[in-house]
Scaffold this active site. Structure first.
Site, PDB file in Angstrom:
ATOM      1  N   ILE A 161       0.882  -1.025  -0.028  1.00  0.00           N
ATOM      2  CA  ILE A 161      -0.026  -0.080  -0.028  1.00  0.00           C
ATOM      3  C   ILE A 161       0.880   1.301   0.106  1.00  0.00           C
ATOM      4  O   ILE A 161       1.702   1.314   0.912  1.00  0.00           O
ATOM      5  CB  ILE A 161      -0.841   0.094   1.378  1.00  0.00           C
ATOM      6  CG1 ILE A 161      -2.117  -1.270   0.947  1.00  0.00           C
ATOM      7  CG2 ILE A 161      -1.802   1.485   1.316  1.00  0.00           C
ATOM      8  CD1 ILE A 161      -2.869  -1.220   2.111  1.00  0.00           C
ATOM      9  N   PRO A 162       0.980   2.236  -1.140  1.00  0.00           N
ATOM     10  CA  PRO A 162       2.068   2.867  -1.583  1.00  0.00           C
ATOM     11  C   PRO A 162       2.052   4.363  -0.543  1.00  0.00           C
ATOM     12  O   PRO A 162       1.922   5.260  -0.995  1.00  0.00           O
ATOM     13  CB  PRO A 162       1.816   3.231  -2.834  1.00  0.00           C
ATOM     14  CG  PRO A 162       0.287   3.038  -3.145  1.00  0.00           C
ATOM     15  CD  PRO A 162      -0.022   1.948  -2.124  1.00  0.00           C
ATOM     16  N   CYS A 163       2.125   4.282   0.771  1.00  0.00           N
ATOM     17  CA  CYS A 163       2.179   5.163   1.593  1.00  0.00           C
ATOM     18  C   CYS A 163       3.503   6.026   1.320  1.00  0.00           C
ATOM     19  O   CYS A 163       3.389   7.329   1.534  1.00  0.00           O
ATOM     20  CB  CYS A 163       2.343   4.954   2.957  1.00  0.00           C
ATOM     21  SG  CYS A 163       3.346   3.792   3.635  1.00  0.00           S
ATOM     22  N   HIS A 164       4.570   5.439   0.610  1.00  0.00           N
ATOM     23  CA  HIS A 164       5.694   6.162   0.345  1.00  0.00           C
ATOM     24  C   HIS A 164       5.366   7.463  -0.732  1.00  0.00           C
ATOM     25  O   HIS A 164       6.175   8.329  -0.820  1.00  0.00           O
ATOM     26  CB  HIS A 164       6.782   5.245  -0.267  1.00  0.00           C
ATOM     27  CG  HIS A 164       6.244   4.546  -1.252  1.00  0.00           C
ATOM     28  ND1 HIS A 164       5.624   3.248  -1.206  1.00  0.00           N
ATOM     29  CD2 HIS A 164       6.681   4.815  -2.701  1.00  0.00           C
ATOM     30  CE1 HIS A 164       5.568   2.814  -2.457  1.00  0.00           C
ATOM     31  NE2 HIS A 164       5.996   3.942  -3.441  1.00  0.00           N
ATOM     32  N   ARG A 165       4.114   7.465  -1.409  1.00  0.00           N
ATOM     33  CA  ARG A 165       3.893   8.181  -2.376  1.00  0.00           C
ATOM     34  C   ARG A 165       3.361   9.762  -1.857  1.00  0.00           C
ATOM     35  O   ARG A 165       3.083  10.398  -2.519  1.00  0.00           O
ATOM     36  CB  ARG A 165       2.997   7.659  -3.382  1.00  0.00           C
ATOM     37  CG  ARG A 165       3.319   6.477  -4.251  1.00  0.00           C
ATOM     38  CD  ARG A 165       2.697   5.847  -5.273  1.00  0.00           C
ATOM     39  NE  ARG A 165       3.113   4.535  -6.009  1.00  0.00           N
ATOM     40  CZ  ARG A 165       2.537   3.747  -6.275  1.00  0.00           C
ATOM     41  NH1 ARG A 165       0.959   3.954  -6.104  1.00  0.00           N
ATOM     42  NH2 ARG A 165       3.062   2.514  -6.919  1.00  0.00           N
TER      43      ARG A 165
END
Length: 193
Positions: A161-165
């Site tokens: 789940i791309p929380c880094h974005r």
């Protein structure tokens, strides 16, 4: 050994299945996990059945205790159960994959985290970023940018789940469970593809 003991032993051995003794078959766990070394650090990956429940940076004991409390006390280190997850993660981290084909389960997330994380992949796309404020607005909580940041910082499914974005409004990289170097690595990887 006497002839009688040898004969008895031979008799018992002849009743074994072809190929001799087999190793014990271990029961499957309710939660299987593995530690997976990646270019951004070691991730603890865990599945419950066919659902990925963790892709987390952090201490093994703390995370397995959390899994035991939230899902089941039968948490076993069984890397083979995570072969598919590890393969997809490795493909992603080498630029060969842009989306995960995994069934995700947010059991370890709080209700607010679920609200933030559930639709996050829809609000960002590979190679693009959004801000904490934009995410807050998208979940109809426009003043909750800081709470969104806290929720993302405790994302139990990092990378998948791309929380880094999600970045600061100024474009600055801010907090990430794996550290800012890991966040920078992920964003650079996506921007090159």
């Amino acid at each position: 050994m006497t002839d009688l003991e040898v004969s008895d032993l031979e008799g018992r051995l002849s009743r074994l299945p072809p190929g001799g003794a087999r190793p014990p078959v271990l029961p499957t766990a309710d939660v299987s996990y593995a530690l997976h070394d990646t270019p951004i650090g070691t991730l603890l990956l865990a599945v419950a059945g066919d659902r990925v429940v963790a892709s987390s940076f952090g201490d093994e004991e703390t995370l397995t205790n959390r899994l035991a409390r939230a899902i089941s006390p039968r948490v076993l280190r069984q890397p083979a159960a995570l072969d598919g997850v590890r393969r997809q993660l490795d493909e992603y981290l080498t630029g060969q994959r842009k989306a995960f084909e995994l069934t995700l389960d947010l059991t370890l997330a709080t209700p607010f985290q679920r609200l933030v994380l559930t639709d996050l992949p829809d609000h960002t796309s590979y190679g693009r970023t959004t801000t904490y404020g934009q995410v807050a607005g998208e979940i109809d909580r426009p003043k909750a940018a800081r709470a969104v940041g806290t929720a993302l910082g405790a994302n139990p499914l990092c990378v998948v789940i791309p929380c880094h974005r999600v970045i600061g409004a100024s474009g600055a990289l801010t907090g990430y469970a794996g550290g800012l170097d890991a966040k920078r690595f992920l964003l650079n990887l996506e921007s090159k593809s």
